[in-house]
Design a protein around this motif. Structure first.
Motif, PDB file in Angstrom:
ATOM      1  N   SER A  49       0.819  -1.217   0.000  1.00  0.00           N
ATOM      2  CA  SER A  49       0.000   0.000   0.000  1.00  0.00           C
ATOM      3  C   SER A  49       0.854   1.269   0.000  1.00  0.00           C
ATOM      4  O   SER A  49       0.369   2.343  -0.335  1.00  0.00           O
ATOM      5  CB  SER A  49      -0.931   0.020   1.217  1.00  0.00           C
ATOM      6  OG  SER A  49      -0.172  -0.020   2.420  1.00  0.00           O
ATOM      7  N   GLU A  50       2.133   1.127   0.405  1.00  0.00           N
ATOM      8  CA  GLU A  50       3.026   2.283   0.386  1.00  0.00           C
ATOM      9  C   GLU A  50       4.465   1.823   0.221  1.00  0.00           C
ATOM     10  O   GLU A  50       4.795   0.652   0.446  1.00  0.00           O
ATOM     11  CB  GLU A  50       2.877   3.114   1.663  1.00  0.00           C
ATOM     12  CG  GLU A  50       3.356   2.426   2.929  1.00  0.00           C
ATOM     13  CD  GLU A  50       3.302   3.325   4.152  1.00  0.00           C
ATOM     14  OE1 GLU A  50       2.572   4.324   4.128  1.00  0.00           O
ATOM     15  OE2 GLU A  50       4.001   3.004   5.139  1.00  0.00           O
ATOM     16  N   PHE A  51       5.292   2.751  -0.197  1.00  0.00           N
ATOM     17  CA  PHE A  51       6.727   2.482  -0.368  1.00  0.00           C
ATOM     18  C   PHE A  51       7.511   3.426   0.536  1.00  0.00           C
ATOM     19  O   PHE A  51       7.028   4.495   0.924  1.00  0.00           O
ATOM     20  CB  PHE A  51       7.142   2.678  -1.826  1.00  0.00           C
ATOM     21  CG  PHE A  51       6.496   1.711  -2.779  1.00  0.00           C
ATOM     22  CD1 PHE A  51       7.038   0.454  -2.987  1.00  0.00           C
ATOM     23  CD2 PHE A  51       5.344   2.067  -3.471  1.00  0.00           C
ATOM     24  CE1 PHE A  51       6.449  -0.435  -3.881  1.00  0.00           C
ATOM     25  CE2 PHE A  51       4.745   1.184  -4.352  1.00  0.00           C
ATOM     26  CZ  PHE A  51       5.291  -0.070  -4.557  1.00  0.00           C
ATOM     27  N   ILE A  52       8.741   3.012   0.853  1.00  0.00           N
ATOM     28  CA  ILE A  52       9.639   3.821   1.673  1.00  0.00           C
ATOM     29  C   ILE A  52      10.807   4.279   0.806  1.00  0.00           C
ATOM     30  O   ILE A  52      11.553   3.450   0.273  1.00  0.00           O
ATOM     31  CB  ILE A  52      10.185   3.037   2.892  1.00  0.00           C
ATOM     32  CG1 ILE A  52       9.033   2.421   3.694  1.00  0.00           C
ATOM     33  CG2 ILE A  52      11.031   3.956   3.769  1.00  0.00           C
ATOM     34  CD1 ILE A  52       8.068   3.432   4.282  1.00  0.00           C
ATOM     35  N   SER A  89       8.502  11.970   7.322  1.00  0.00           N
ATOM     36  CA  SER A  89       8.344  10.581   6.886  1.00  0.00           C
ATOM     37  C   SER A  89       8.865  10.377   5.475  1.00  0.00           C
ATOM     38  O   SER A  89       8.700  11.224   4.592  1.00  0.00           O
ATOM     39  CB  SER A  89       6.864  10.192   6.949  1.00  0.00           C
ATOM     40  OG  SER A  89       6.670   8.908   6.377  1.00  0.00           O
ATOM     41  N   ARG A  90       9.470   9.202   5.274  1.00  0.00           N
ATOM     42  CA  ARG A  90       9.964   8.822   3.951  1.00  0.00           C
ATOM     43  C   ARG A  90       8.934   7.985   3.193  1.00  0.00           C
ATOM     44  O   ARG A  90       9.198   7.545   2.071  1.00  0.00           O
ATOM     45  CB  ARG A  90      11.262   8.024   4.074  1.00  0.00           C
ATOM     46  CG  ARG A  90      12.434   8.844   4.602  1.00  0.00           C
ATOM     47  CD  ARG A  90      13.655   7.980   4.823  1.00  0.00           C
ATOM     48  NE  ARG A  90      14.799   8.797   5.245  1.00  0.00           N
ATOM     49  CZ  ARG A  90      15.738   9.250   4.425  1.00  0.00           C
ATOM     50  NH1 ARG A  90      15.678   8.949   3.136  1.00  0.00           N
ATOM     51  NH2 ARG A  90      16.741   9.985   4.867  1.00  0.00           N
ATOM     52  N   ALA A  91       7.781   7.744   3.787  1.00  0.00           N
ATOM     53  CA  ALA A  91       6.761   6.898   3.161  1.00  0.00           C
ATOM     54  C   ALA A  91       6.048   7.657   2.049  1.00  0.00           C
ATOM     55  O   ALA A  91       5.802   8.863   2.141  1.00  0.00           O
ATOM     56  CB  ALA A  91       5.750   6.443   4.209  1.00  0.00           C
ATOM     57  N   ILE A  92       5.730   6.923   0.984  1.00  0.00           N
ATOM     58  CA  ILE A  92       4.938   7.471  -0.116  1.00  0.00           C
ATOM     59  C   ILE A  92       3.918   6.408  -0.514  1.00  0.00           C
ATOM     60  O   ILE A  92       4.240   5.220  -0.580  1.00  0.00           O
ATOM     61  CB  ILE A  92       5.833   7.867  -1.316  1.00  0.00           C
ATOM     62  CG1 ILE A  92       5.003   8.509  -2.423  1.00  0.00           C
ATOM     63  CG2 ILE A  92       6.628   6.694  -1.849  1.00  0.00           C
ATOM     64  CD1 ILE A  92       5.840   9.123  -3.548  1.00  0.00           C
ATOM     65  N   GLY A 151       0.765   7.602  -4.924  1.00  0.00           N
ATOM     66  CA  GLY A 151       1.731   8.701  -5.001  1.00  0.00           C
ATOM     67  C   GLY A 151       2.970   8.299  -5.770  1.00  0.00           C
ATOM     68  O   GLY A 151       3.523   9.095  -6.546  1.00  0.00           O
ATOM     69  N   CYS A 152       3.395   7.064  -5.582  1.00  0.00           N
ATOM     70  CA  CYS A 152       4.580   6.559  -6.289  1.00  0.00           C
ATOM     71  C   CYS A 152       4.297   6.451  -7.793  1.00  0.00           C
ATOM     72  O   CYS A 152       5.113   6.865  -8.621  1.00  0.00           O
ATOM     73  CB  CYS A 152       4.950   5.194  -5.717  1.00  0.00           C
ATOM     74  SG  CYS A 152       6.558   4.573  -6.235  1.00  0.00           S
ATOM     75  N   PRO A 156       9.080  -6.687  -0.545  1.00  0.00           N
ATOM     76  CA  PRO A 156       9.827  -5.511  -0.083  1.00  0.00           C
ATOM     77  C   PRO A 156       9.244  -4.229  -0.658  1.00  0.00           C
ATOM     78  O   PRO A 156       8.785  -4.192  -1.799  1.00  0.00           O
ATOM     79  CB  PRO A 156      11.251  -5.764  -0.609  1.00  0.00           C
ATOM     80  CG  PRO A 156      11.098  -6.762  -1.710  1.00  0.00           C
ATOM     81  CD  PRO A 156       9.909  -7.585  -1.369  1.00  0.00           C
ATOM     82  N   ASN A 157       9.249  -3.188   0.160  1.00  0.00           N
ATOM     83  CA  ASN A 157       8.685  -1.908  -0.290  1.00  0.00           C
ATOM     84  C   ASN A 157       9.649  -0.742  -0.102  1.00  0.00           C
ATOM     85  O   ASN A 157       9.237   0.410  -0.128  1.00  0.00           O
ATOM     86  CB  ASN A 157       7.373  -1.611   0.446  1.00  0.00           C
ATOM     87  CG  ASN A 157       7.599  -1.306   1.925  1.00  0.00           C
ATOM     88  OD1 ASN A 157       8.624  -1.709   2.503  1.00  0.00           O
ATOM     89  ND2 ASN A 157       6.662  -0.612   2.535  1.00  0.00           N
TER      90      ASN A 157
END
Length: 311
Positions: free
Chosen positions: A8-11, A87-90, A94-95, A169-170
């Protein structure tokens, strides 16, 4: 197309090998970003405010300045955000949006440089027919065409990348979502897609570059036929800015996408040059050797109160 992703999100891990340099990089990149926005806004104001600059050449330069404002804005705000400690999450969406708009704006600029080379070719090789060939209608069609084909290319590349399943992995080992780093995270064999993407990303810039070279080979031949030294100097001066900008644009593309063995640190360095430095330099390149743009810029800066009246 069905989305098989369970991520659901990437870092975003950021620029490789820069741990502990976040504050310095924040100040440096923020300065680049501000100067990029200010420089291109000033070019826009200079062109819009001067009726002498309402010509096809400056119409395309105006569009280039608009895209040079949006292009670094795709990745820079998020990069500056996590460099400042946030935060580094996207998100997944968004990605995907980052990847789409990065390639949409980049491909459109690539097509736009080609159209600008054609404009200079017509102006120097067919000066008597220039106003007929580069009519208002033709300029609008060419400008819309660059965006249309840029959108098609970006849609194809984004669909190619995000139709893959992302189920493990994200952590994106980069400072924004781009094709090479995203393919590494996919839970599927990506060799065929890597080849298709390589051909797609490489074929389009190469085709545009060959068209630019064709235009400028004809331009150089025509300039050499000019008997007046002053005429040759003026013609070369008009084209030199465009050639400089083209080299700055294409060199990073070749280094990032067309090398057989990627290097994360080198790719990030070249990408930042492409994302921040080149859009920042374009206003300087197009104004320093152009008397009309410099004159209009002086008027704009005077009206904004940044220059005294005597300048």
């Amino acid at each position: 197309m069905k989305n098989l992703s369970v991520v659901s999100e990437f870092i975003l891990l950021g620029i490789p090998h820069t741990e502990g340099l976040e504050t310095m990089l924040l100040v440096l990149f923020l300065s680049f970003y501000i100067f990029t926005l200010m420089g291109n806004l000033l070019i826009l104001l200079a062109i819009v405010s001067s009726t002498r600059l309402h010509t096809p050449m400056y119409f395309f330069l105006c569009k280039l300045s608009i895209f040079d404002i949006f292009f670094p804005s795709v990745s820079s705000p998020k990069m500056l955000c996590y460099l400042s400690g946030n935060s580094r999450a996207i998100s997944y969406a968004g990605c995907a949006s980052q990847l789409f708009f990065y390639h949409f704006l980049g491909c459109t600029e690539c097509f736009l440089y080609t159209v600008m080379a054609y404009d200079r070719f017509v102006a120097i090789c067919h000066p008597l027919r220039y106003t007929v060939i580069m009519s208002h209608r033709a300029c609008v069609i060419l400008a819309m065409g660059t965006s249309f084909f840029g959108c098609i290319q970006a849609t194809f590349l984004t669909t190619l990348t995000f139709q893959l399943p992302y189920c493990g992995p994200n952590e994106v080992d980069y400072y924004f979502c781009d094709i090479p780093v995203m393919l590494k995270l996919a839970c599927a064999d990506t060799s065929a897609l890597e080849m298709v993407g390589f051909i797609s990303v490489g074929l389009m810039p190469l085709s545009c570059f060959l068209l630019v070279l064709t235009s400028y080979s004809r331009i150089v031949f025509s300039i050499l036929q000019i008997h007046s030294a002053e005429g040759r100097r003026h013609a070369f001066s008009t084209c030199s800015a465009h050639l400089t900008a083209i080299l700055l644009f294409y060199m990073p593309v070749v280094l990032i996408y067309l090398r057989p063995t990627p290097s994360p640190w080198l790719d990030a360095t070249v990408q930042i040059l492409n994302n921040l430095v080149t859009p920042m330099l374009n206003p300087l390149i197009y104004s320093l050797r152009n008397k009309e743009v410099k004159s209009s810029l002086r008027r704009v800066l005077h009206q904004l109160g940044f220059l005294p009246e005597q300048l």
